[in-house]
Design an enzyme around this catalytic site. Structure first.
Site, PDB file in Angstrom:
ATOM      1  CB  ALA A 133      -0.966  -0.067   1.133  1.00 49.66           C
ATOM      2  CG  ASN A 134       0.163   4.551  -1.930  1.00 56.53           C
ATOM      3  OD1 ASN A 134      -0.675   5.558  -1.480  1.00 56.53           O
ATOM      4  ND2 ASN A 134      -0.299   3.839  -3.166  1.00 56.53           N
TER       5      ASN A 134
END
Ligand code: C5P
Length: 223
Positions: free
Chosen positions: A29-30
């Protein structure tokens, strides 16, 4: 009700991060919160546009008066955007993962004596570039360039390569607090040049973008 500048026009906005699964319990993810993308969707709605918001996993509520499509991966985001075509306007704000795990495991990966697993990655589709060169390309295509280095040079390259009419360049160096924060300092890059905006709350930056879009496409300024 009074006429609004984007009455009769439709818009697609992408927002948030994507999650790229490793196995049933893990993902890549980010730090994108979706705040800027959701604010842009709301500003376009307030300007009169019929908006479809394609959102990755975020903790924000769905904005009122907007058709919100929830997706997890980049591949799902592209499919949802293509399903929402045709549209007059598209704004790609999502922080799409550049890579996904090449072979997602359908079982939880176990620790073994052999040590950590090697994760092979595969490139994700570039949603902005796909739509920027699409047979059903919206009249106005806008992207973001979140960079830590060579902001303007990278934004100019992105305009051309991705087939965008404008790139909103913002510095996401950790000291700026943009990623996940409430403010943004944007430079709007087009082939005509660079417009430097002051530091603005993400909602105010969204309104400014909606005004810029209205001047390009809206009542009075329609091309
Ligand atoms: O190349 P880069 O990730 O910096 O480009 C950022 C812009 O491209 C943003 O507008 C982002 O939403 C869009 N993008 C996309 N699909 C990708 C990667 C980026 O739509 N796979």
């Amino acid at each position: 009700p009074a006429a609004r500048p984007l009455d009769g026009l439709s818009a697609i906005v992408t927002s948030g991060p994507t999650h790229e699964p490793i196995d049933p319990v893990r993902y890549i993810a980010n730090r994108s919160s979706g705040r800027q993308g959701h604010a842009i969707a709301a500003a376009l709605r307030d300007a009169g546009a019929k908006v479809t918001l394609v959102s990755g996993p975020v903790t924000l509520p769905d904005p009122e008066g907007i058709a919100t499509r929830h997706v997890e991966t980049a591949a799902e985001m592209l499919a949802a955007v293509e399903t929402a075509l045709p549209a007059d306007i598209a704004v790609f704000v999502a922080a799409v993962a550049d890579w996904r795990v090449a072979a997602e495991s359908n079982r939880k990966i176990k620790k073994t004596a052999e040590g950590p697993p090697a994760l092979a990655l595969a490139e994700n589709p570039d949603i902005l570039a796909t739509i920027g060169h699409h047979a059903m390309r919206p009249r106005l295509v806008v992207g973001f360039a979140a960079e830590t280095d060579d902001l303007l040079a990278n934004a100019r390259k992105k305009l051309e390569r991705k087939g965008a009419d404008a790139i909103l360049a913002n510095d996401v160096s950790p000291q700026g607090g943009v990623m996940g924060g409430s403010e943004n300092t944007i430079r709007l890059v087009t082939i005509e040049g660079v417009d430097e905006w002051p530091k603005l709350a993400k909602e105010a930056a969204a309104e400014r973008l909606a005004e810029w879009i209205a001047a390009r496409l809206g009542r009075g300024g329609r091309q």
